[in-house]
Design a protein around this motif. Structure first.
Motif, PDB file in Angstrom:
ATOM      1  N   LEU A   1      13.283 -15.953  27.793  1.00  0.00           N
ATOM      2  CA  LEU A   1      12.589 -14.714  28.137  1.00  0.00           C
ATOM      3  C   LEU A   1      13.525 -13.564  27.788  1.00  0.00           C
ATOM      4  N   HIS A   2      13.130 -12.825  26.758  1.00  0.00           N
ATOM      5  CA  HIS A   2      13.889 -11.657  26.315  1.00  0.00           C
ATOM      6  C   HIS A   2      13.311 -10.405  26.959  1.00  0.00           C
ATOM      7  N   PHE A   3      14.117  -9.372  27.014  1.00  0.00           N
ATOM      8  CA  PHE A   3      13.710  -8.079  27.560  1.00  0.00           C
ATOM      9  C   PHE A   3      13.967  -7.048  26.473  1.00  0.00           C
ATOM     10  N   LEU A   4      12.876  -6.487  25.948  1.00  0.00           N
ATOM     11  CA  LEU A   4      12.973  -5.570  24.826  1.00  0.00           C
ATOM     12  C   LEU A   4      12.838  -4.131  25.307  1.00  0.00           C
ATOM     13  N   ARG A   5      13.449  -3.248  24.581  1.00  0.00           N
ATOM     14  CA  ARG A   5      13.466  -1.832  24.972  1.00  0.00           C
ATOM     15  C   ARG A   5      12.113  -1.144  24.815  1.00  0.00           C
ATOM     16  N   SER A   6      11.234  -1.710  24.001  1.00  0.00           N
ATOM     17  CA  SER A   6       9.941  -1.066  23.772  1.00  0.00           C
ATOM     18  C   SER A   6       8.898  -2.107  23.396  1.00  0.00           C
ATOM     19  N   ALA A   7       7.655  -1.661  23.418  1.00  0.00           N
ATOM     20  CA  ALA A   7       6.536  -2.492  22.978  1.00  0.00           C
ATOM     21  C   ALA A   7       6.437  -2.414  21.454  1.00  0.00           C
ATOM     22  N   PRO A   8       5.728  -3.359  20.844  1.00  0.00           N
ATOM     23  CA  PRO A   8       5.577  -3.310  19.391  1.00  0.00           C
ATOM     24  C   PRO A   8       4.757  -2.091  18.957  1.00  0.00           C
ATOM     25  N   PRO A   9       4.907  -1.693  17.722  1.00  0.00           N
ATOM     26  CA  PRO A   9       5.706  -2.267  16.643  1.00  0.00           C
ATOM     27  C   PRO A   9       7.178  -1.901  16.819  1.00  0.00           C
ATOM     28  N   TRP A  10       8.047  -2.801  16.387  1.00  0.00           N
ATOM     29  CA  TRP A  10       9.475  -2.626  16.570  1.00  0.00           C
ATOM     30  C   TRP A  10      10.117  -2.101  15.289  1.00  0.00           C
ATOM     31  N   ALA A  11      10.270  -0.799  15.219  1.00  0.00           N
ATOM     32  CA  ALA A  11      10.884  -0.171  14.048  1.00  0.00           C
ATOM     33  C   ALA A  11      12.391  -0.024  14.238  1.00  0.00           C
ATOM     34  N   ASP A  12      12.815   0.152  15.487  1.00  0.00           N
ATOM     35  CA  ASP A  12      14.231   0.343  15.800  1.00  0.00           C
ATOM     36  C   ASP A  12      14.962  -0.998  15.725  1.00  0.00           C
ATOM     37  N   LEU A  13      16.089  -1.023  15.092  1.00  0.00           N
ATOM     38  CA  LEU A  13      16.850  -2.265  14.953  1.00  0.00           C
ATOM     39  C   LEU A  13      17.453  -2.744  16.269  1.00  0.00           C
TER      40      LEU A  13
END
Length: 112
Positions: free
Chosen positions: A54-66
């Motif tokens: 389970l990862h925790f991402l900084r934002s919802a898709p679309p993921w443009a930021d590296l």
């Protein structure tokens, strides 16, 4: 399989085990999701289950930021539950419960 459009929907789909949601059929994921959702800091991040984690991402898709996937994550299926830094660079710790794993992730989040 489409990704949820925002953070709140992603959590909701995982908790409700909405059919077609990534990881919805894995019991070992659900208990980790519930523990992580109980942590306000993690609840503000986009939950992304993949390959037994389970990862925790900084934002919802679309993921443009590296740097969208640069936070610690939990390996499900414990105990023990393992928490790693992004990219499996380092093992941050092993815990006996999903709640302890979620707290360990929170303790390793960058400020802000």
């Amino acid at each position: 399989m489409p990704e949820a459009p925002d953070v709140e929907t992603a959590w909701s789909w995982l908790l409700e085990r909405k059919p077609g949601t990534r990881g919805a059929t894995h019991d070992s994921l659900l208990i980790v999701v519930e523990a992580a959702h109980a942590e306000p800091c993690l609840r503000s991040l986009y939950p992304f289950p993949t390959h037994g984690t389970l990862h925790f991402l900084r934002s919802a898709p679309p993921w443009a930021d590296l740097n969208y996937d640069d936070l610690p994550f939990i390996v499900c299926g414990g105990p023990p539950y393992r928490v790693y830094s992004s990219g499996y660079v380092g093992l941050l710790g092993k815990t006996e419960t999903p709640a302890e794993a979620a707290a360990l992730v929170v303790s390793h989040l960058p400020p802000g």
